[in-house]
Design a protein around this motif. Structure first.
Motif, mmCIF file in Angstrom:
data_model
loop_
_atom_site.group_PDB
_atom_site.id
_atom_site.type_symbol
_atom_site.label_atom_id
_atom_site.label_comp_id
_atom_site.label_asym_id
_atom_site.label_seq_id
_atom_site.Cartn_x
_atom_site.Cartn_y
_atom_site.Cartn_z
ATOM 1 N N ALA A 170 24.886 97.543 42.104
ATOM 2 C CA ALA A 170 25.896 96.414 40.490
ATOM 3 C C ALA A 170 26.286 95.649 41.802
ATOM 4 C CB ALA A 170 26.854 97.458 40.489
ATOM 5 N N PHE A 171 26.668 95.318 42.417
ATOM 6 C CA PHE A 171 26.961 94.297 43.628
ATOM 7 C C PHE A 171 26.047 94.387 45.052
ATOM 8 C CE2 PHE A 171 29.899 92.448 46.568
ATOM 9 C CZ PHE A 171 29.764 90.795 45.506
ATOM 10 N N THR A 172 25.823 93.207 44.805
ATOM 11 C CA THR A 172 25.287 93.244 46.441
ATOM 12 C C THR A 172 26.072 91.814 47.024
ATOM 13 O OG1 THR A 172 22.884 94.292 46.454
ATOM 14 C CG2 THR A 172 23.777 92.415 48.125
ATOM 15 N N GLY A 173 27.210 91.160 48.452
ATOM 16 C CA GLY A 173 27.261 90.761 48.976
ATOM 17 C C GLY A 173 27.800 90.676 49.785
ATOM 18 N N LYS A 174 29.010 89.600 50.541
ATOM 19 C CA LYS A 174 29.249 89.868 51.122
ATOM 20 C C LYS A 174 31.186 89.798 51.886
ATOM 21 C CE LYS A 174 25.487 87.402 54.286
ATOM 22 N NZ LYS A 174 24.708 86.279 54.863
ATOM 23 N N ILE A 175 31.374 89.874 52.232
ATOM 24 C CA ILE A 175 33.412 90.350 52.702
ATOM 25 C C ILE A 175 33.444 88.720 53.275
ATOM 26 C CG2 ILE A 175 35.173 91.173 53.637
ATOM 27 C CD1 ILE A 175 33.825 93.558 53.923
ATOM 28 N N ASP A 176 34.384 88.352 52.190
ATOM 29 C CA ASP A 176 34.824 87.085 52.237
ATOM 30 C C ASP A 176 36.519 87.028 53.160
ATOM 31 O OD1 ASP A 176 33.594 85.316 51.174
ATOM 32 O OD2 ASP A 176 34.512 85.608 49.346
ATOM 33 N N MET A 177 36.819 88.398 52.829
ATOM 34 C CA MET A 177 38.782 88.161 53.370
ATOM 35 C C MET A 177 39.077 89.434 53.857
ATOM 36 S SD MET A 177 41.790 87.193 51.784
ATOM 37 C CE MET A 177 42.550 88.584 51.175
ATOM 38 N N ARG A 178 39.869 89.687 54.685
ATOM 39 C CA ARG A 178 39.927 91.134 55.281
ATOM 40 C C ARG A 178 42.091 90.950 55.320
ATOM 41 N NH1 ARG A 178 39.580 96.786 58.525
ATOM 42 N NH2 ARG A 178 41.743 96.856 58.791
ATOM 43 N N ASN A 179 43.301 91.286 54.156
ATOM 44 C CA ASN A 179 43.693 91.225 54.538
ATOM 45 C C ASN A 179 45.377 92.713 54.813
ATOM 46 O OD1 ASN A 179 47.009 90.902 53.269
ATOM 47 N ND2 ASN A 179 46.334 89.579 54.289
ATOM 48 N N GLY A 180 45.199 92.322 56.128
ATOM 49 C CA GLY A 180 46.415 93.757 56.160
ATOM 50 C C GLY A 180 47.917 93.375 56.447
ATOM 51 N N ARG A 181 48.597 94.257 55.551
ATOM 52 C CA ARG A 181 50.010 94.015 54.906
ATOM 53 C C ARG A 181 50.787 94.909 55.363
ATOM 54 N NH1 ARG A 181 47.222 92.490 50.433
ATOM 55 N NH2 ARG A 181 48.568 94.677 49.369
ATOM 56 N N GLY A 182 52.414 95.444 56.386
ATOM 57 C CA GLY A 182 52.581 96.253 57.013
ATOM 58 C C GLY A 182 54.008 96.689 56.228
ATOM 59 N N LYS A 183 54.959 97.010 56.160
ATOM 60 C CA LYS A 183 56.081 97.255 55.721
ATOM 61 C C LYS A 183 57.026 97.850 57.010
ATOM 62 C CE LYS A 183 59.516 98.745 52.073
ATOM 63 N NZ LYS A 183 59.820 99.706 50.445
ATOM 64 N N LYS A 184 57.631 97.422 57.125
ATOM 65 C CA LYS A 184 58.272 97.729 59.081
ATOM 66 C C LYS A 184 59.826 98.421 58.848
ATOM 67 C CE LYS A 184 60.094 95.958 63.312
ATOM 68 N NZ LYS A 184 60.164 95.076 64.358
ATOM 69 N N ARG A 185 60.476 99.723 58.406
ATOM 70 C CA ARG A 185 61.004 100.864 58.453
ATOM 71 C C ARG A 185 62.399 100.627 59.062
ATOM 72 N NH1 ARG A 185 61.347 105.164 53.934
ATOM 73 N NH2 ARG A 185 60.498 103.094 52.578
#
Length: 399
Positions: free
Chosen positions: A66-81
């Motif tokens: 249904a879709f073919t492409g390339k990854i633009d961005m990867r964003n990782g987010r963490g919460k420090k407790r």
């Protein structure tokens, strides 16, 4: 049995994502895919290491691409407790992981666009900036030549331009849209990442969409905020054999069938050689785009695939029947969205616009006859001053 919605990166099935959204629109050169991945604790080492910018990515619906492409961005987010150490110090200078840390402790967002995305990001690289005696297909082919994009001309357009001049530094997408729009053509990306050019009115036909059968929810809209009492297209002849006022003062004007009764003229200039054929082609697209915007419906469909087992697609014509709105007409899929929420529920939404006439200037006879019969059986007839106005694209009335 194939998954309803599957994502592959580098040919390998991607696991661990919790929600996804795939969007494709005819007016956009490429589609977009967004994935969200949530983890219950912060990992000690990177996860999903094959998921990186520029990696090949595919979305499959029911096992079909249904879709073919390339990854633009990867964003990782963490919460420090904060956690307490053995002495009771609650300083977070030495962070410790906790099994009770929240579900939103670590997440990865992945965004991707189709194979044609570089045509949006890049300036054209034509060596001279000029092409002579070319068709719209020749222009697009020349613009994408060095970008590794596969191009298919399915429009049948053979109007020849004496000269096509590209603006220095202009984005490829801008030049493509400029030259195709002036010839009443549409260029977009297919599910497999191919750039295709088509002519409105010649779309492939899909299954009928009928409320109560395969339409779960709908929204229908008629408006006049983009209506004009008349449209005028002007231009000039560029050939050396053309001269004088007949070459300079060239224009064609038409009214929209059922257009606004208020005085609201619209005028546009075309570039290049203003032949009668090119003036009328631009007039057609101005008329079509306005009526598409003023007559559209959005539907949620029951199934993730059409009756033939293929994913739903943009640029496909469907007979649509929504009795409460008096709709018994042909529409074309203008936008498509698949959305998978955190619970795993897959929602399929289609936005459709009034269909342009077929190449012979008439709507397809069998669907028109069926719609007229169903409309008559429901006791609905077009009447000035009463809702609805015709859902079809009206003809232009030339002055």
């Amino acid at each position: 049995m194939a998954d309803p919605f599957e994502v592959r990166v580098g040919g390998q099935k991607l696991v661990g994502w919790t929600s996804a959204k795939l969007s494709r629109r005819r007016k956009d050169l490429t589609g977009s895919l967004t994935l969200e991945c949530f983890y219950g604790s912060i990992p000690e080492t990177p996860v999903l290491r094959n998921v990186k910018a520029s990696a090949e990515i595919q979305a499959l619906v029911g096992g079909s691409v249904a879709f073919t492409g390339k990854i633009d961005m990867r964003n990782g987010r963490g919460k420090k407790r904060k956690t307490a150490d053995a002495t009771g110090d609650k300083s977070d200078e030495t962070f410790q992981r906790s099994v009770s840390i929240g579900r939103d402790a670590y997440s990865v967002t992945i965004t991707a666009r189709g194979e044609t995305k570089r045509l949006i990001d890049s300036s054209h690289d034509h060596p001279t900036g000029t092409m002579k005696q070319v068709s719209p297909g020749d222009v697009v082919r020349g613009l994408v030549k060095n970008f590794g994009v596969k191009f298919v001309d399915a429009s049948g357009a053979n109007i020849k331009l004496e000269k096509a001049r590209f603006r220095d530094g202009a984005p490829v997408v801008g030049e493509i849209h400029r030259f195709t729009k002036e010839h009443n053509l549409i260029v977009n990306e297919t599910r497999d990442g191919t750039l295709q050019m088509t002519k409105p009115g010649n779309e492939p036909r899909g299954v009928d969409l009928i409320l109560g059968q395969n339409i779960l929810e709908f929204s229908a809209e008629q408006s006049e905020d983009v209506a004009n009492s008349s449209i005028t297209v002007k231009g000039q002849r560029t050939g050396s054999a053309q001269y004088g006022s007949a070459a300079v003062n060239r224009s064609v004007t038409a009214k929209q069938s059922g257009s606004s009764s208020d005085y609201s003229p619209f005028m546009v200039q075309i570039t290049g050689d203003a032949t009668d054929e090119r003036l009328k082609a631009r007039l057609q697209i101005e008329n079509r785009e306005r009526q598409e915007q003023s007559k559209n419906i959005t539907v949620d469909v029951f199934h993730v695939q059409d009756a033939a087992g293929a994913p739903w697609d943009i640029g496909v014509k469907h007979y649509v029947e929504v009795a409460p709105e008096g709709i018994y007409d042909d529409f074309v899929v203008d936008e498509l969205e698949y959305e998978v929420d955190a619970s795993g529920t897959l929602k399929t939404t289609l936005t459709l616009v009034a269909a342009a006439n077929d190449g012979d200037g008439q709507a397809r006879s069998d669907s028109r006859a069926k719609g007229d019969a169903r409309r008559a059986a429901a006791g609905i007839s077009a009447s000035p001053g009463l809702y609805p106005d015709p859902w079809t694209i009206g003809k232009m009335i030339f002055e």
